[in-house]
Scaffold this motif. Structure first.
Motif, short mmCIF file in Angstrom:
data_model
loop_
_atom_site.label_atom_id
_atom_site.label_comp_id
_atom_site.label_asym_id
_atom_site.label_seq_id
_atom_site.Cartn_x
_atom_site.Cartn_y
_atom_site.Cartn_z
N ARG A 135 0.81 -1.16 0.02
CA ARG A 135 -0.02 -0.01 0.08
C ARG A 135 0.93 1.07 0.08
NH1 ARG A 135 -3.85 -2.07 4.50
NH2 ARG A 135 -5.53 -3.35 3.30
N ARG A 136 1.76 1.28 0.97
CA ARG A 136 2.88 2.33 0.86
C ARG A 136 3.50 2.58 -0.44
NH1 ARG A 136 4.28 0.72 6.22
NH2 ARG A 136 6.12 -0.26 5.34
N VAL A 189 0.85 4.26 -2.83
CA VAL A 189 0.66 5.46 -2.80
C VAL A 189 1.70 6.45 -2.79
CG1 VAL A 189 0.25 7.08 -0.74
CG2 VAL A 189 -1.23 5.05 -0.63
N ARG A 190 2.92 5.98 -2.40
CA ARG A 190 4.18 6.78 -2.83
C ARG A 190 4.29 6.88 -4.41
NH1 ARG A 190 7.39 4.24 1.82
NH2 ARG A 190 6.56 5.81 3.50
N SER A 191 4.01 5.92 -5.05
CA SER A 191 4.15 6.02 -6.59
C SER A 191 3.25 7.08 -7.15
CB SER A 191 3.94 4.48 -7.25
OG SER A 191 4.03 4.70 -8.49
N GLU A 192 1.91 6.68 -6.71
CA GLU A 192 0.88 7.83 -7.21
C GLU A 192 1.45 9.15 -6.76
OE1 GLU A 192 -2.68 6.15 -5.51
OE2 GLU A 192 -3.03 4.57 -6.75
N TYR A 193 1.61 9.30 -5.53
CA TYR A 193 1.98 10.70 -5.11
C TYR A 193 3.16 11.40 -6.10
CZ TYR A 193 3.36 14.51 -1.94
OH TYR A 193 3.65 15.66 -1.49
N VAL A 215 -1.47 9.50 2.27
CA VAL A 215 -0.78 9.95 1.29
C VAL A 215 0.92 9.51 1.44
CG1 VAL A 215 0.31 12.36 0.52
CG2 VAL A 215 -2.03 12.23 1.12
N MET A 216 1.19 9.60 2.81
CA MET A 216 2.72 9.14 2.76
C MET A 216 2.92 7.78 2.76
SD MET A 216 4.05 12.00 2.32
CE MET A 216 5.84 11.26 2.47
N GLY A 217 1.81 6.96 3.20
CA GLY A 217 1.93 5.52 3.22
C GLY A 217 2.50 4.86 4.32
N MET A 218 2.33 5.81 5.55
CA MET A 218 2.90 5.07 6.72
C MET A 218 1.92 4.14 7.42
SD MET A 218 4.42 8.41 8.82
CE MET A 218 5.79 9.25 8.30
N SER A 219 2.58 3.21 7.99
CA SER A 219 1.58 2.16 8.88
C SER A 219 0.97 2.91 10.00
CB SER A 219 2.60 1.03 9.16
OG SER A 219 3.50 1.63 10.49
N TYR A 220 -0.17 2.30 10.68
CA TYR A 220 -0.41 2.86 11.72
C TYR A 220 0.57 2.94 13.05
CZ TYR A 220 -4.96 1.31 9.73
OH TYR A 220 -5.90 1.01 9.02
N ALA A 221 1.41 2.07 13.04
CA ALA A 221 2.40 2.39 14.03
C ALA A 221 3.26 3.37 13.79
CB ALA A 221 3.17 0.87 14.28
N GLU A 222 3.72 3.64 12.43
CA GLU A 222 4.70 4.72 12.21
C GLU A 222 4.06 6.03 12.29
OE1 GLU A 222 7.40 2.64 8.69
OE2 GLU A 222 5.25 3.38 8.18
#
Length: 171
Positions: free
Chosen positions: A69-70, A73-77, A121-128
């Motif tokens: 997912r990250r 999202v990063r690719s699209e961004y 947008v940035m694709g961070m995990s919930y924990a991050e």
């Protein structure tokens, strides 16, 4: 407490599973390393070998999905950013979508904007994201859920939905 011997006994299985998911040895090794780090940090690792095995497979799978997912999202961004930098004209629908989404984001509370940006947008995990925001992971999850709902409400309240949303609703 995590039984290190059990993890060592199961590690070849974890590695094989991660390789199968990733299709790449280096990415698979990174995935296993991250999963083991999560297990060592967690206070709720199952005690029995079969239960730990299943639990760790789920952790590895979820980490893999988060990474995918990250990456998406990063690719699209990055593609959107490149289009802006290169000056490539976006289609009329894309410009309208962009304006509507920016307006909807601006109407959100700062907490909702922050969590949407970090996770979606940035694709961070919930924990991050929780670490960045210095809140519990559960707080990130609940804020994200409310933020996404608020975003949808804002977009629907504008009586004009982005093209992607319009296409999805027709099917």
């Amino acid at each position: 407490m995590v039984d290190h011997d059990k993890i060592l006994r199961l590690r070849p299985q974890f590695t094989a599973y991660a390789y199968a998911l990733c299709g790449d040895a280096c990415d698979g090794d990174d995935l296993v390393q991250e999963a083991i780090a999560r297990a060592l940090e967690s206070g709720s690792v199952p005690d029995t070998l079969p239960d730990m095995r299943h639990w760790m497979f789920r952790v590895i799978r979820n980490l893999y999905i988060d990474r995918q997912r990250r990456k998406k999202v990063r690719s699209e961004y990055s593609a959107s950013y490149k289009r802006l930098i290169d000056g490539e004209p976006a289609g009329e629908d894309n410009r309208l979508d962009s304006i509507l989404i920016r307006q909807a984001m601006a109407a959100l509370s700062p907490n909702h904007r922050e969590v949407l940006y970090l996770v979606d947008v940035m694709g961070m995990s919930y924990a991050e994201a929780a670490n960045v925001m210095t809140v519990a992971t559960g707080t990130v999850m609940s804020r994200l859920s409310r933020a996404r709902r608020a975003m949808v409400d804002e977009l629907e309240g504008s009586n004009v939905r982005p093209m992607r949303a319009r296409r999805k609703r027709k099917t």
